[in-house]
Scaffold this motif. Structure first.
Motif, mmCIF file in Angstrom:
data_model
loop_
_atom_site.group_PDB
_atom_site.id
_atom_site.type_symbol
_atom_site.label_atom_id
_atom_site.label_comp_id
_atom_site.label_asym_id
_atom_site.label_seq_id
_atom_site.Cartn_x
_atom_site.Cartn_y
_atom_site.Cartn_z
ATOM 1 N N ARG A 1 2.868 -7.339 -1.037
ATOM 2 C CA ARG A 1 2.742 -6.071 -1.719
ATOM 3 C C ARG A 1 2.974 -6.202 -3.218
ATOM 4 O O ARG A 1 2.321 -5.540 -4.000
ATOM 5 C CB ARG A 1 3.730 -5.091 -1.081
ATOM 6 N N LYS A 2 3.867 -7.072 -3.628
ATOM 7 C CA LYS A 2 4.147 -7.259 -5.058
ATOM 8 C C LYS A 2 3.192 -8.254 -5.716
ATOM 9 O O LYS A 2 3.166 -8.368 -6.926
ATOM 10 C CB LYS A 2 5.599 -7.728 -5.269
ATOM 11 N N SER A 64 2.108 -5.210 -8.635
ATOM 12 C CA SER A 64 2.180 -4.583 -7.310
ATOM 13 C C SER A 64 0.841 -4.016 -6.869
ATOM 14 O O SER A 64 0.087 -3.467 -7.669
ATOM 15 C CB SER A 64 3.199 -3.445 -7.312
ATOM 16 N N GLU A 67 3.312 0.981 -4.678
ATOM 17 C CA GLU A 67 4.726 1.330 -4.798
ATOM 18 C C GLU A 67 4.851 2.794 -5.151
ATOM 19 O O GLU A 67 3.864 3.446 -5.483
ATOM 20 C CB GLU A 67 5.441 0.450 -5.819
ATOM 21 N N PRO A 70 7.495 3.780 -10.470
ATOM 22 C CA PRO A 70 8.104 2.494 -10.818
ATOM 23 C C PRO A 70 9.409 2.619 -11.615
ATOM 24 O O PRO A 70 9.436 2.469 -12.832
ATOM 25 C CB PRO A 70 7.011 1.810 -11.638
#
Length: 137
Positions: A1-2, A64, A67, A70
């Motif tokens: 995911r990152k 990312s 998310e 942030p």
């Protein structure tokens, strides 16, 4: 995911000559990332004081894929970092309201703004040289 492996590849291809990439946090790809990175990529794992690293950094980078809002980017920018962000909705919202504090990955080489054009003047080396001039006078 990152998307840290991708970030490391981008860094090593374009920016690694005289720069250091510090990666905070860990995850399932931690060991794989460490194995494939050059010596100027430093892996610190999970830390209790990310603000210390934000204060010594020039940039904060988030690659990312997804998310929420942030918060780590807000913290880093409040410590003086310029944000370089992936093209996802929360990052676009941040850039929309804070265009002078960040840009999207890929735009950082072409974006002309007062921060990026003066970022070299924000280094500890420049500050030390200015102090030295003051002491010598």
């Amino acid at each position: 995911r990152k998307r840290v492996p991708e970030l490391i590849n981008i860094f090593q291809e374009k920016y690694s000559k005289d720069n250091l990439l510090i990666i905070l946090g860990d995850g399932e790809e931690f060991e794989k990332c460490k194995k494939n990175a050059y010596k100027n990529v430093l892996f610190l794992g999970s830390v209790n004081n990310p603000e210390y690293y934000y204060q010594i950094a020039d940039y904060v980078i988030s690659n990312s894929a997804a998310e929420g809002y942030p918060m780590s980017i807000l913290e880093a920018v409040s410590c003086g970092c310029f944000a370089i962000l992936s093209n996802i909705e929360p990052h676009l919202e941040f850039i929309k309201h804070n265009s002078e504090l960040g840009c999207l990955i890929g735009d950082e080489l072409t974006k002309e703004n007062s921060y990026t054009s003066n970022v070299d003047n924000l280094s500890s080396k420049i500050m030390a040289l200015e102090y030295l001039k003051l002491y010598e006078s």
